[in-house]
Design a protein around this motif. Structure first.
Motif, PDB file in Angstrom:
ATOM      1  N   PRO A  71       0.810  -1.227   0.000  1.00  0.00           N
ATOM      2  CA  PRO A  71       0.000   0.000   0.000  1.00  0.00           C
ATOM      3  C   PRO A  71       0.837   1.268   0.000  1.00  0.00           C
ATOM      4  O   PRO A  71       0.449   2.282  -0.595  1.00  0.00           O
ATOM      5  N   PHE A  72       2.006   1.242   0.653  1.00  0.00           N
ATOM      6  CA  PHE A  72       2.886   2.404   0.628  1.00  0.00           C
ATOM      7  C   PHE A  72       3.514   2.569  -0.753  1.00  0.00           C
ATOM      8  O   PHE A  72       3.746   3.681  -1.213  1.00  0.00           O
ATOM      9  N   ALA A  73       3.788   1.430  -1.419  1.00  0.00           N
ATOM     10  CA  ALA A  73       4.340   1.503  -2.773  1.00  0.00           C
ATOM     11  C   ALA A  73       3.340   2.139  -3.726  1.00  0.00           C
ATOM     12  O   ALA A  73       3.717   2.909  -4.613  1.00  0.00           O
ATOM     13  N   ALA A  74       2.056   1.830  -3.550  1.00  0.00           N
ATOM     14  CA  ALA A  74       1.035   2.454  -4.396  1.00  0.00           C
ATOM     15  C   ALA A  74       1.044   3.958  -4.216  1.00  0.00           C
ATOM     16  O   ALA A  74       0.957   4.724  -5.191  1.00  0.00           O
ATOM     17  N   ALA A  75       1.165   4.414  -2.969  1.00  0.00           N
ATOM     18  CA  ALA A  75       1.220   5.853  -2.708  1.00  0.00           C
ATOM     19  C   ALA A  75       2.523   6.454  -3.232  1.00  0.00           C
ATOM     20  O   ALA A  75       2.542   7.578  -3.743  1.00  0.00           O
ATOM     21  N   ARG A  84      10.431   5.164 -11.303  1.00  0.00           N
ATOM     22  CA  ARG A  84      11.410   5.292 -10.223  1.00  0.00           C
ATOM     23  C   ARG A  84      11.209   4.197  -9.181  1.00  0.00           C
ATOM     24  O   ARG A  84      12.174   3.585  -8.715  1.00  0.00           O
ATOM     25  N   VAL A  85       9.950   3.963  -8.815  1.00  0.00           N
ATOM     26  CA  VAL A  85       9.663   2.936  -7.821  1.00  0.00           C
ATOM     27  C   VAL A  85      10.019   1.555  -8.357  1.00  0.00           C
ATOM     28  O   VAL A  85      10.637   0.736  -7.668  1.00  0.00           O
ATOM     29  N   VAL A  86       9.652   1.276  -9.618  1.00  0.00           N
ATOM     30  CA  VAL A  86       9.938  -0.031 -10.209  1.00  0.00           C
ATOM     31  C   VAL A  86      11.443  -0.261 -10.323  1.00  0.00           C
ATOM     32  O   VAL A  86      11.943  -1.345  -9.994  1.00  0.00           O
ATOM     33  N   SER A  87      12.192   0.730 -10.770  1.00  0.00           N
ATOM     34  CA  SER A  87      13.645   0.576 -10.918  1.00  0.00           C
ATOM     35  C   SER A  87      14.314   0.338  -9.568  1.00  0.00           C
ATOM     36  O   SER A  87      15.213  -0.507  -9.437  1.00  0.00           O
ATOM     37  N   THR A  88      13.891   1.079  -8.552  1.00  0.00           N
ATOM     38  CA  THR A  88      14.446   0.881  -7.215  1.00  0.00           C
ATOM     39  C   THR A  88      14.103  -0.503  -6.682  1.00  0.00           C
ATOM     40  O   THR A  88      14.948  -1.179  -6.071  1.00  0.00           O
ATOM     41  N   ALA A  89      12.872  -0.942  -6.921  1.00  0.00           N
ATOM     42  CA  ALA A  89      12.441  -2.254  -6.444  1.00  0.00           C
ATOM     43  C   ALA A  89      13.250  -3.377  -7.084  1.00  0.00           C
ATOM     44  O   ALA A  89      13.688  -4.320  -6.409  1.00  0.00           O
ATOM     45  N   LEU A  90      13.463  -3.301  -8.389  1.00  0.00           N
ATOM     46  CA  LEU A  90      14.253  -4.324  -9.079  1.00  0.00           C
ATOM     47  C   LEU A  90      15.698  -4.338  -8.578  1.00  0.00           C
ATOM     48  O   LEU A  90      16.324  -5.408  -8.485  1.00  0.00           O
ATOM     49  N   THR A  91      16.230  -3.172  -8.247  1.00  0.00           N
ATOM     50  CA  THR A  91      17.588  -3.101  -7.701  1.00  0.00           C
ATOM     51  C   THR A  91      17.672  -3.802  -6.350  1.00  0.00           C
ATOM     52  O   THR A  91      18.642  -4.526  -6.057  1.00  0.00           O
ATOM     53  N   VAL A 111      17.953 -11.029   6.296  1.00  0.00           N
ATOM     54  CA  VAL A 111      18.361  -9.802   5.611  1.00  0.00           C
ATOM     55  C   VAL A 111      18.143  -9.910   4.111  1.00  0.00           C
ATOM     56  O   VAL A 111      17.488  -9.048   3.499  1.00  0.00           O
ATOM     57  N   PHE A 112      18.664 -10.983   3.500  1.00  0.00           N
ATOM     58  CA  PHE A 112      18.626 -11.085   2.044  1.00  0.00           C
ATOM     59  C   PHE A 112      17.282 -11.582   1.529  1.00  0.00           C
ATOM     60  O   PHE A 112      16.663 -10.946   0.667  1.00  0.00           O
ATOM     61  N   TRP A 113      16.817 -12.715   2.048  1.00  0.00           N
ATOM     62  CA  TRP A 113      15.518 -13.234   1.613  1.00  0.00           C
ATOM     63  C   TRP A 113      14.374 -12.385   2.158  1.00  0.00           C
ATOM     64  O   TRP A 113      13.388 -12.157   1.470  1.00  0.00           O
ATOM     65  N   GLY A 114      14.513 -11.957   3.419  1.00  0.00           N
ATOM     66  CA  GLY A 114      13.409 -11.264   4.061  1.00  0.00           C
ATOM     67  C   GLY A 114      13.308  -9.802   3.709  1.00  0.00           C
ATOM     68  O   GLY A 114      12.386  -9.372   3.019  1.00  0.00           O
ATOM     69  N   VAL A 115      14.306  -9.001   4.144  1.00  0.00           N
ATOM     70  CA  VAL A 115      14.203  -7.544   4.040  1.00  0.00           C
ATOM     71  C   VAL A 115      14.379  -7.054   2.604  1.00  0.00           C
ATOM     72  O   VAL A 115      13.510  -6.355   2.054  1.00  0.00           O
ATOM     73  N   LEU A 116      15.501  -7.402   1.970  1.00  0.00           N
ATOM     74  CA  LEU A 116      15.790  -6.847   0.646  1.00  0.00           C
ATOM     75  C   LEU A 116      14.818  -7.364  -0.421  1.00  0.00           C
ATOM     76  O   LEU A 116      14.194  -6.579  -1.150  1.00  0.00           O
ATOM     77  N   ILE A 117      14.686  -8.672  -0.515  1.00  0.00           N
ATOM     78  CA  ILE A 117      13.820  -9.226  -1.563  1.00  0.00           C
ATOM     79  C   ILE A 117      12.350  -8.999  -1.232  1.00  0.00           C
ATOM     80  O   ILE A 117      11.549  -8.677  -2.113  1.00  0.00           O
ATOM     81  N   GLY A 118      11.989  -9.125   0.042  1.00  0.00           N
ATOM     82  CA  GLY A 118      10.599  -8.862   0.423  1.00  0.00           C
ATOM     83  C   GLY A 118      10.195  -7.427   0.163  1.00  0.00           C
ATOM     84  O   GLY A 118       9.138  -7.145  -0.389  1.00  0.00           O
ATOM     85  N   GLY A 119      11.068  -6.483   0.542  1.00  0.00           N
ATOM     86  CA  GLY A 119      10.765  -5.079   0.305  1.00  0.00           C
ATOM     87  C   GLY A 119      10.759  -4.725  -1.165  1.00  0.00           C
ATOM     88  O   GLY A 119       9.916  -3.957  -1.636  1.00  0.00           O
ATOM     89  N   GLY A 120      11.705  -5.293  -1.924  1.00  0.00           N
ATOM     90  CA  GLY A 120      11.772  -4.991  -3.354  1.00  0.00           C
ATOM     91  C   GLY A 120      10.578  -5.518  -4.123  1.00  0.00           C
ATOM     92  O   GLY A 120       9.941  -4.780  -4.887  1.00  0.00           O
ATOM     93  N   LEU A 184      18.050  -7.297 -12.789  1.00  0.00           N
ATOM     94  CA  LEU A 184      18.819  -6.148 -13.274  1.00  0.00           C
ATOM     95  C   LEU A 184      18.559  -5.879 -14.754  1.00  0.00           C
ATOM     96  O   LEU A 184      18.535  -4.722 -15.190  1.00  0.00           O
ATOM     97  N   ALA A 185      18.370  -6.933 -15.534  1.00  0.00           N
ATOM     98  CA  ALA A 185      18.214  -6.776 -16.982  1.00  0.00           C
ATOM     99  C   ALA A 185      16.942  -6.022 -17.348  1.00  0.00           C
ATOM    100  O   ALA A 185      16.860  -5.405 -18.417  1.00  0.00           O
ATOM    101  N   VAL A 186      15.939  -6.052 -16.471  1.00  0.00           N
ATOM    102  CA  VAL A 186      14.667  -5.406 -16.782  1.00  0.00           C
ATOM    103  C   VAL A 186      14.708  -3.899 -16.509  1.00  0.00           C
ATOM    104  O   VAL A 186      13.914  -3.140 -17.064  1.00  0.00           O
ATOM    105  N   ILE A 187      15.651  -3.442 -15.671  1.00  0.00           N
ATOM    106  CA  ILE A 187      15.654  -2.042 -15.233  1.00  0.00           C
ATOM    107  C   ILE A 187      15.752  -1.052 -16.398  1.00  0.00           C
ATOM    108  O   ILE A 187      14.957  -0.091 -16.460  1.00  0.00           O
ATOM    109  N   PRO A 188      16.686  -1.203 -17.360  1.00  0.00           N
ATOM    110  CA  PRO A 188      16.761  -0.211 -18.447  1.00  0.00           C
ATOM    111  C   PRO A 188      15.472  -0.115 -19.260  1.00  0.00           C
ATOM    112  O   PRO A 188      15.046   0.991 -19.632  1.00  0.00           O
ATOM    113  N   LEU A 189      14.848  -1.251 -19.521  1.00  0.00           N
ATOM    114  CA  LEU A 189      13.602  -1.236 -20.289  1.00  0.00           C
ATOM    115  C   LEU A 189      12.491  -0.543 -19.512  1.00  0.00           C
ATOM    116  O   LEU A 189      11.701   0.228 -20.079  1.00  0.00           O
TER     117      LEU A 189
END
Length: 428
Positions: A71-75, A84-91, A111-120, A184-189
């Protein structure tokens, strides 16, 4: 209020379809690591000796963040823009996948499975699909929602066979690196094609009538305020709670149970991990047909009745699953895969449609909170099934519990009253 251009440009292919196509790829790329833990749990257990409960806890944190960020991502998409949100999320997804190769302790899974990938992944997920469908389409919204949902769900299943094969042949680390590379490959597109509103391309939304269409006002409040305000508004209405509870069951019986624990459960019955991963990939193939068809049906039939039917079929399938698992693939298991695949996330288009019809312009934020419930259900099921497996030595009670909750979801969906609350403006 931002008005569309007086003379919209004409394109051979409406830009909305290009935006939808790139959103599909972004959801597909981010979803790769969403299903990967199911294929990597056995190799990690073999190398480090970590229990299913410990690994399930990391997956549960992933699923919770995946939902609560939505819901915060929607806002944030309203405030800072979709690309910007999509590129940051993919990163973030790539950082979590590639960083996980350096893990040496179980807490690092958090950290890796939970926070970074879950948040992204949570920064896009189904909220991105709902945002694209709401802003860029007037006609075919249900169909577009179905296609984008299929991309998100199919990505996490189709990636399973290559991940499992690579993990068995070369180790789980190369598999993680490949998933990070896909994100990463999807970010430029995404940066090149995605735009926030049709007016940014000089067009009206697909299917809009130039004579009557008026663009809705763009948000001016902060992202956090809009997200929490949407929750406060929705929480006062029974329809929201009915949708949220039913969607929590959806998450529990897909991402939480089958998505995470099908491969370990099949392995308990003697089936090779790569074979089980192939079956889940087949679920992803049938999911495309089922979700797109559900979107088409949602444009034509009562979403409440569709949801009741979907949850009923899912419950029967889970009830029978303990008798279908074995060391080989047989006809009854294939039937389960087909039915579960067609039903995997077919619930999303009718759920999004009910949010739109009930909550109007607030629907994207409200759907974000409904999706948060989806992931809370998934997290509870992922952790609970791991605990059941460690306690009883089998997943049988987990499958039966999932079947029972599907009955509740079917009843709640059918009884949902599709009436617009006071203060919920019409969606365009």
């Amino acid at each position: 209020m931002t008005l569309p251009p007086a003379s919209p440009r004409h394109h051979r292919v409406h830009p909305a379809w290009w935006v939808a196509a790139v959103a599909f790829l972004a959801l597909f790329g981010a979803a790769g690591f969403r299903g990967a833990p199911g294929a990597l749990m056995v190799p990690l257990h073999t190398e480090f000796g970590w229990s299913m409960s410990v690994m399930s806890a990391a997956v549960s944190l992933n699923l919770i963040l995946y939902g609560l960020v939505a819901p915060f991502a929607a806002a944030l998409m309203d405030r800072f823009g979709i690309r910007r949100v999509v590129s940051t999320a993919l990163t973030l997804v790539a950082a979590g996948a590639m960083g996980s190769v350096f893990m040496t302790a179980s807490w690092q899974l958090l950290v890796f499975w939970g926070v970074l990938i879950g948040g992204g992944t949570g920064s896009m997920a189904l909220v991105l699909a709902a945002t694209i469908a709401e802003r860029w389409f007037v006609a075919q919204r249900g169909l577009v929602m179905g296609v984008l949902t299929a991309g998100q769900a199919t990505g996490q299943l189709v990636m399973l066979p290559p991940v499992a094969i690579i993990a068995e042949g070369w180790g789980w680390r190369p598999a993680s690196l490949i998933i990070g590379g896909v994100a990463l490959a999807v970010i430029p597109l995404a940066w090149w094609v995605l735009r926030d509103h049709p007016s940014d391309r000089g067009v009206l939304p697909y299917g809009a009538d130039p004579a009557t269409f008026v663009a809705p006002p763009r948000p001016t409040h902060g992202a956090v305020r809009r997200a929490l305000g949407g929750l406060a508004f929705a929480a006062r209405h029974r329809a929201f709670w009915a949708l949220a509870i039913a969607f929590a069951v959806c998450g529990a019986t897909t991402n939480g149970l089958v998505g995470v624990h099908f491969i370990p459960s099949a392995h308990d019955h003697g089936m090779p991990a790569a074979t089980a991963a192939g079956l889940l990939a087949a679920v992803g193939v049938f999911d495309i047909a089922g979700t797109v068809a559900s979107g088409w049906l949602t444009d034509r039939f009562d979403p409440r009745k569709l949801l009741a039917i979907y949850y009923t079929f899912r419950g029967v399938s889970l009830l029978l699953l303990p008798w279908l698992l074995s060391d080989t693939v047989h006809v009854s298991m294939v039937a389960f895969i087909v039915i579960y695949g067609l039903d995997w996330v077919a619930t999303v288009p009718p759920t999004a449609a009910l949010c739109r019809s009930i909550f109007g312009e607030r629907s994207t934020i409200v759907f974000g909170w409904v999706f948060a419930a989806h992931q809370i259900g998934a997290a509870a099921a992922a952790l609970g099934a791991g605990v059941i497996r460690d306690a009883f030595g089998a997943y049988t009670y987990a499958w039966w519990a999932g079947a029972a909750t599907c009955v509740l979801a079917a009843v709640l969906s059918f009884l949902t009253r599709a009436q617009r609350p006071a203060g919920a403006p019409l969606a365009t």
